[in-house]
Design a protein around this motif. Sequence first.
Motif, short mmCIF file in Angstrom:
data_model
loop_
_atom_site.label_atom_id
_atom_site.label_comp_id
_atom_site.label_asym_id
_atom_site.label_seq_id
_atom_site.Cartn_x
_atom_site.Cartn_y
_atom_site.Cartn_z
N GLY A 80 19.25 11.40 27.53
CA GLY A 80 18.69 12.53 26.79
C GLY A 80 18.93 13.88 27.42
O GLY A 80 18.82 14.91 26.74
N THR A 81 19.29 13.90 28.71
CA THR A 81 19.41 15.19 29.41
C THR A 81 20.80 15.44 30.01
O THR A 81 20.96 16.39 30.78
CB THR A 81 18.36 15.29 30.54
OG1 THR A 81 18.56 14.22 31.48
CG2 THR A 81 16.95 15.21 29.97
N ILE A 82 21.78 14.61 29.66
CA ILE A 82 23.14 14.89 30.13
C ILE A 82 23.53 16.31 29.76
O ILE A 82 23.35 16.74 28.62
CB ILE A 82 24.15 13.89 29.52
CG1 ILE A 82 23.89 12.47 30.01
CG2 ILE A 82 25.59 14.29 29.87
CD1 ILE A 82 24.70 11.42 29.28
N GLY A 83 24.06 17.04 30.72
CA GLY A 83 24.47 18.42 30.48
C GLY A 83 23.46 19.45 30.94
O GLY A 83 23.78 20.64 31.04
N LEU A 84 22.23 19.01 31.23
CA LEU A 84 21.22 19.92 31.79
C LEU A 84 21.34 19.90 33.31
O LEU A 84 21.58 18.86 33.91
CB LEU A 84 19.81 19.50 31.38
CG LEU A 84 19.53 19.39 29.87
CD1 LEU A 84 18.06 19.03 29.65
CD2 LEU A 84 19.88 20.67 29.14
N HIS A 85 21.13 21.06 33.92
CA HIS A 85 21.35 21.15 35.37
C HIS A 85 20.16 21.74 36.13
O HIS A 85 20.16 21.74 37.35
CB HIS A 85 22.60 21.98 35.66
CG HIS A 85 23.83 21.44 35.01
ND1 HIS A 85 24.39 20.24 35.37
CD2 HIS A 85 24.58 21.91 33.97
CE1 HIS A 85 25.46 19.99 34.63
NE2 HIS A 85 25.59 20.98 33.76
N ARG A 86 19.17 22.26 35.40
CA ARG A 86 18.01 22.86 36.06
C ARG A 86 16.74 22.36 35.40
O ARG A 86 16.73 22.07 34.20
CB ARG A 86 18.06 24.39 35.93
CG ARG A 86 19.28 25.05 36.53
CD ARG A 86 19.32 26.53 36.17
NE ARG A 86 19.39 26.72 34.73
CZ ARG A 86 19.32 27.90 34.13
NH1 ARG A 86 19.16 29.00 34.84
NH2 ARG A 86 19.39 28.00 32.80
N ARG A 87 15.68 22.27 36.18
CA ARG A 87 14.39 21.89 35.60
C ARG A 87 14.00 22.84 34.48
O ARG A 87 13.43 22.44 33.48
CB ARG A 87 13.31 21.90 36.69
CG ARG A 87 11.99 21.28 36.23
CD ARG A 87 10.89 21.53 37.22
NE ARG A 87 10.46 22.92 37.17
CZ ARG A 87 9.53 23.44 37.97
NH1 ARG A 87 8.97 22.70 38.90
NH2 ARG A 87 9.18 24.70 37.86
N ARG A 88 14.33 24.12 34.64
CA ARG A 88 13.99 25.11 33.62
C ARG A 88 14.66 24.79 32.28
O ARG A 88 14.10 25.06 31.22
CB ARG A 88 14.41 26.51 34.09
CG ARG A 88 13.92 27.64 33.18
CD ARG A 88 14.18 28.98 33.81
NE ARG A 88 15.62 29.23 33.92
CZ ARG A 88 16.14 30.21 34.67
NH1 ARG A 88 15.36 30.97 35.41
NH2 ARG A 88 17.45 30.40 34.70
N ASP A 89 15.85 24.20 32.33
CA ASP A 89 16.53 23.82 31.09
C ASP A 89 15.71 22.77 30.33
O ASP A 89 15.58 22.84 29.11
CB ASP A 89 17.92 23.26 31.38
CG ASP A 89 18.85 24.29 32.00
OD1 ASP A 89 18.66 25.49 31.74
OD2 ASP A 89 19.76 23.88 32.75
N LEU A 90 15.17 21.80 31.07
CA LEU A 90 14.33 20.79 30.44
C LEU A 90 13.04 21.41 29.93
O LEU A 90 12.58 21.09 28.83
CB LEU A 90 14.03 19.66 31.41
CG LEU A 90 13.11 18.55 30.87
CD1 LEU A 90 13.71 17.89 29.63
CD2 LEU A 90 12.83 17.51 31.95
N ASP A 91 12.44 22.31 30.71
CA ASP A 91 11.21 22.97 30.27
C ASP A 91 11.43 23.72 28.96
O ASP A 91 10.57 23.71 28.06
CB ASP A 91 10.70 23.93 31.34
CG ASP A 91 10.10 23.22 32.55
OD1 ASP A 91 9.88 21.99 32.46
OD2 ASP A 91 9.86 23.89 33.57
N ASP A 92 12.58 24.37 28.82
CA ASP A 92 12.89 25.09 27.58
C ASP A 92 12.98 24.12 26.40
O ASP A 92 12.48 24.42 25.30
CB ASP A 92 14.21 25.86 27.73
CG ASP A 92 14.10 27.06 28.66
OD1 ASP A 92 12.96 27.47 28.96
OD2 ASP A 92 15.15 27.57 29.10
N LEU A 93 13.61 22.96 26.63
CA LEU A 93 13.70 21.97 25.55
C LEU A 93 12.32 21.38 25.22
O LEU A 93 12.03 21.10 24.06
CB LEU A 93 14.66 20.86 25.94
CG LEU A 93 16.15 21.18 25.76
CD1 LEU A 93 17.00 20.06 26.35
CD2 LEU A 93 16.49 21.38 24.29
#
Length: 246
Positions: A80-93
């Motif tokens: 589900g998170t391939i391509g994300l590189h920062r915790r902030r990217d997941l928080d935005d999603l």
Amino acid sequence: MNPESPAPRYSAPRADGPLVVFDFDHTLYDGDSGTHLFKWLIKRDWWRVLLALLITPVFGTMIAFLPTRRRGISAFVWVGTIGLHRRRDLDDLIDRYVVANEATLRAKLLPVALQVFHQHREAGDCVIVATGAPPELARAILAFVAHEDVPVIGTLVGPRFGAIGAVRHCHYEMKVTMIREAGYIQPIQRAYSDSSADLPLLKAAIAPVVVNPKAERVEMFRKVLPAGTPILNWGCVDRAGEPVAS
């Protein structure tokens, strides 16, 4: 307290307020919030869905067994998170997911649980949430009922193998460790949880309360927790426990 209506704002906990710990999934929330999030993340792209289907025979089976559950879940989080590189990217999603699914998430907050949560906060108790889900997710859902100021301790995530994964899972004995490391060193007066994975937390509490347990776990809880420990159902229709009216 109805999850459709904002909760009142609260004063700071009393300096001598007892420490009260709530699990989130199947305790305040009807279901597994992390699983719901990562299903949504996977469904964003057809190729993620295909990859998830390909790994299901191996990693889906691992989720069924406690010793391998974290490894199985981690595989689907990776998809589900391939391509994300920062915790902030997941928080935005997570923020996008919560906004897009507000009505569904509101409906999953359990009114009886929120009443108990409210009562502890009104009493000035030191209330925290400790969850295996990402803390940003629990905070965002609790914001629907004006509880976003409650401290949330959850699984820490970071970059892993070209995606985002758990770097410290708030699970089993680690949950109690992370509570203490967050500065909550006073005795745990009361702990609420549905899960056998939270036995260290329930055993650490002076007054544990089991809520919404799986039916096959009830007898185990009766054996390992103090006599008279309440085993309640706060509204999860597919779970056991003595029903509590709203």
